[in-house]
Design a protein around this motif. Structure first.
Motif, PDB file in Angstrom:
ATOM      1  N   PHE A 107     -56.481 -75.962  50.246  1.00  0.00           N
ATOM      2  CA  PHE A 107     -57.408 -76.895  50.864  1.00  0.00           C
ATOM      3  C   PHE A 107     -56.616 -78.098  51.370  1.00  0.00           C
ATOM      4  N   ALA A 108     -56.747 -78.382  52.646  1.00  0.00           N
ATOM      5  CA  ALA A 108     -55.981 -79.469  53.254  1.00  0.00           C
ATOM      6  C   ALA A 108     -56.442 -80.819  52.702  1.00  0.00           C
ATOM      7  N   GLY A 109     -55.463 -81.627  52.276  1.00  0.00           N
ATOM      8  CA  GLY A 109     -55.765 -82.965  51.797  1.00  0.00           C
ATOM      9  C   GLY A 109     -56.218 -83.042  50.360  1.00  0.00           C
ATOM     10  N   LEU A 110     -56.198 -81.958  49.620  1.00  0.00           N
ATOM     11  CA  LEU A 110     -56.643 -81.970  48.224  1.00  0.00           C
ATOM     12  C   LEU A 110     -55.527 -82.501  47.337  1.00  0.00           C
ATOM     13  N   ASN A 111     -55.850 -83.530  46.545  1.00  0.00           N
ATOM     14  CA  ASN A 111     -54.864 -84.133  45.660  1.00  0.00           C
ATOM     15  C   ASN A 111     -54.759 -83.357  44.357  1.00  0.00           C
ATOM     16  N   GLN A 112     -53.613 -83.490  43.735  1.00  0.00           N
ATOM     17  CA  GLN A 112     -53.372 -82.794  42.472  1.00  0.00           C
ATOM     18  C   GLN A 112     -54.268 -83.309  41.363  1.00  0.00           C
ATOM     19  N   ILE A 134     -57.921 -81.660  40.770  1.00  0.00           N
ATOM     20  CA  ILE A 134     -58.017 -80.255  40.356  1.00  0.00           C
ATOM     21  C   ILE A 134     -58.084 -80.205  38.837  1.00  0.00           C
ATOM     22  N   ALA A 135     -59.072 -79.508  38.315  1.00  0.00           N
ATOM     23  CA  ALA A 135     -59.255 -79.357  36.865  1.00  0.00           C
ATOM     24  C   ALA A 135     -59.220 -77.876  36.514  1.00  0.00           C
ATOM     25  N   LYS A 176     -64.105 -86.870  50.172  1.00  0.00           N
ATOM     26  CA  LYS A 176     -63.648 -86.761  48.788  1.00  0.00           C
ATOM     27  C   LYS A 176     -63.736 -85.300  48.378  1.00  0.00           C
ATOM     28  N   GLN A 177     -62.611 -84.728  47.935  1.00  0.00           N
ATOM     29  CA  GLN A 177     -62.551 -83.319  47.589  1.00  0.00           C
ATOM     30  C   GLN A 177     -62.238 -83.146  46.107  1.00  0.00           C
ATOM     31  N   VAL A 204     -63.325 -69.983  40.862  1.00  0.00           N
ATOM     32  CA  VAL A 204     -62.924 -71.206  41.555  1.00  0.00           C
ATOM     33  C   VAL A 204     -64.152 -71.852  42.175  1.00  0.00           C
ATOM     34  N   ASN A 205     -64.267 -73.168  41.975  1.00  0.00           N
ATOM     35  CA  ASN A 205     -65.372 -73.935  42.562  1.00  0.00           C
ATOM     36  C   ASN A 205     -64.783 -75.105  43.348  1.00  0.00           C
ATOM     37  N   TYR A 206     -65.401 -75.405  44.481  1.00  0.00           N
ATOM     38  CA  TYR A 206     -64.894 -76.466  45.359  1.00  0.00           C
ATOM     39  C   TYR A 206     -66.066 -77.226  45.949  1.00  0.00           C
ATOM     40  N   ASP A 207     -65.878 -78.545  46.095  1.00  0.00           N
ATOM     41  CA  ASP A 207     -66.923 -79.371  46.689  1.00  0.00           C
ATOM     42  C   ASP A 207     -66.260 -80.552  47.384  1.00  0.00           C
ATOM     43  N   GLU A 208     -66.942 -81.064  48.380  1.00  0.00           N
ATOM     44  CA  GLU A 208     -66.443 -82.221  49.113  1.00  0.00           C
ATOM     45  C   GLU A 208     -67.613 -83.114  49.498  1.00  0.00           C
TER      46      GLU A 208
END
Length: 565
Positions: free
Chosen positions: A205-210, A213-214, A174-175, A160-164
């Motif tokens: 993650f709060a506020g992350l839109n569907q 996500i990829a 922007k997430q 899993v990778n995440y960035d904002e």
């Protein structure tokens, strides 16, 4: 060191004095002891006895398996067995295996282990950014571990990778998140797994839109859209697949007595996701909700006017008089009524759950061999004692049995299907057909030589030990046969050696003390010398010599035997 050299010399002397049979037996027994010790040490090292599952049969991923096996290798433990995603260890030495895992820090991580470890490793000298970066990395690691545990038979690894990105000094950000999934054997990741992964990452993650996500799997990338129609469509096909799988499993359970049955299910759902109905009806006659009634009665009386006020005008005879008006009376009555009416109505609200099952059709394929087995069973019941080779199945019997089987299957499957709505197709919803099940060729039988070689390869160590013990027993038996019976007659006769010959024995190899022990000792009462020609005296003297100096006795006997031969 001197004691060791003396022990070795004694063993060499003892071995040199043995006969050939004794030497062979000693060699075989020494080899048997050595081999037995090796087998015993190997059995202890491998952990003989029953095997138990490590960590109560916990399923491990490839990374955990590699870490645990490396820990066992460093500890020199070789008795474990890897079976799929689990490990078996010897029960007798299980504490050593757990100790090796603990010392190597290879214990499988639990839920939230990475975050907990990251938080415990913080120091007061760390900055807030460093602490947050460590916590974020640990959180992503835990998310990957949880995704792998969703379905261990399908998902092999997940990352899993995440960035904002924050814009300016505002709180807007922007997430984006991405999930790389590796499946076992390159299998396809189902829509239900994709939807589950997306929802799990979105809620992490709060506020992350569907749509941010990829999922990347087997060279294909999936990006979910925020369009409500796309989400509803995904839900529609997911519910459809779940309903079909549920009915298929239930049908296979009911038809397990028919052999290798193949069941296909088609479910038609109501495309309406949800429906809410409201109806308002007015009653023809209004309803009185308020009524007001009032009534008022009033009476008024007025007296007539008289003369001037005072005494004088009224007493003087020539004073003029005024004519008074008569008394006036009036009466008033008022009455009012008011009503408040409202039209009666009925409000009805009804909300139904969407995606209901409208129609289900089932296709059942049974093996063709089932008909022959049933016909043969019935023929044997009707013809007891007759050989099976006389059985024949006609075409009419086959068709009759097919119709009977079709009705029986439809009777079993129909209760688990939903009722047909009014106006729907009334055709049979359960179709039954047969397929030719070709006989599977049996694997070639294992020959006696293959069984023997397999058995020997498994138990060759035991066979070698048994053979070694058997050879030692045979040598002992042959040695017992060849050893002559004890006969001291030659020794009692002094080996038939005259006294003159005995005096010629070469005792140059003996020491001065040993030579002195063989010298005659004259006495005053003419006692016999120490060494006499009689066998009995020589035996007693030799016995005393052996006790005092075994090497000198052995040398003397060897010289006698050599000269006698």
């Amino acid at each position: 060191m001197n004691q060791l050299n003396q022990f070795v010399q004694q063993m060499q002397s003892l071995f040199a004095g043995m006969t050939s049979q004794s030497k062979l037996m000693a060699i075989l027994l020494t080899a048997g002891i050595a081999v037995s010790s090796i087998f015993l040490i190997q059995g202890v090292t491998n952990g003989s006895g029953s095997m138990v599952l490590l960590l109560d049969g916990m399923f491990l991923n490839e990374e955990e398996l590699m870490r645990i096996e490396a820990a066992f290798g460093n500890a020199g433990l070789r008795g474990h067995q890897v079976e799929g995603s689990r490990i078996k260890i010897p029960k007798s030495t299980s504490d050593e295996y757990y100790k090796a895992i603990t010392e190597a820090k290879a214990m499988p991580e639990g839920i939230g282990h990475a975050v907990e470890t990251a938080l415990n490793s913080n120091t007061f000298l760390e900055s807030t950014l460093t602490t947050e970066a460590k916590r974020q990395a640990a959180k992503l690691r835990d998310l990957g571990s949880m995704i792998k545990r969703m379905d261990t038979t399908l998902i092999q690894d997940a990352y899993v990778n995440y960035d904002e990105k924050r814009s300016g000094f505002s709180g807007d950000r922007k997430q984006v998140a991405s999930v790389a999934v590796k499946t076992r054997g390159g299998r396809e990741l189902g829509s239900e797994h994709r939807l589950g992964i997306i929802q799990y990452i979105r809620k992490s993650f709060a506020g992350l839109n569907q749509s941010d996500i990829a999922i990347y799997c087997n060279g294909q990338s999936t990006i979910e859209s925020e369009d409500p129609s796309t989400s509803q469509q995904t839900r529609f096909y997911l519910v459809k697949a779940q309903q079909e799988e549920k009915i298929r499993r239930e049908a296979e359970r009911l038809l397990d007595s028919y052999g290798n049955v193949k069941v296909g299910v088609y479910v038609e759902l109501d495309p309406v996701a949800s429906e809410k109905t409201e109806s308002l009806a007015y009653e023809p006659k209004p309803t009185k909700i308020q009524s007001v009634s009032s009534k008022k009665d009033a009476k008024m009386s007025r007296a007539g006017t008289g003369g001037k006020p005072g005494v004088e005008p009224n007493v003087s005879p020539n004073t003029p008089r005024s004519i008074s008006t008569p008394e006036q009376n009036s009466e008033t009555k008022e009455q009012s009524e008011s009503e408040r009416l409202i039209a009666g109505n009925t409000l009805k609200q009804q909300e139904t759950v969407g995606l209901q099952t409208k129609f289900v059709s089932v296709s059942v394929s049974i093996p063709f061999s089932y008909y022959r087995k049933v016909s043969l069973f019935r023929w044997k019941e009707a013809n007891p004692g007759k050989p099976e080779k006389e059985f024949t199945q006609t075409q009419n019997d086959l068709e009759t049995l097919k119709v009977e089987t079709e009705k029986s299957i439809q009777k079993k499957i129909s209760p688990i299907l939903p009722n047909v709505a009014a106006g729907a197709d009334s055709l049979p919803r359960v179709a039954v057909e047969s397929y030719v099940d070709m006989p599977i060729p049996e694997p070639p039988a294992i020959t006696l030589s293959e069984k023997s070689l397999s058995w020997i390869s498994q138990y060759w160590q035991t066979l070698a030990l048994i053979g070694l013990v058997g050879a030692a027993l045979v040598s002992l038996r042959s040695f017992a046969k060849t050893v002559p019976a004890a006969n001291d007659s030659a020794f009692e006769r002094g080996f038939d050696l005259p006294l003159d010959d005995a005096s010629d024995i070469d005792l140059s190899s003996l020491t001065d003390e040993e030579n002195a022990s063989f010298a005659t000792q004259p006495s005053a009462d003419d006692s016999p010398p120490r060494l006499r020609t009689t066998g009995g005296d020589i035996k007693s003297d030799l016995t005393a010599m052996v006790r005092e100096n075994p090497d000198a006795a052995a040398t003397l006997l060897r010289n006698w035997i050599t000269e006698a031969s």
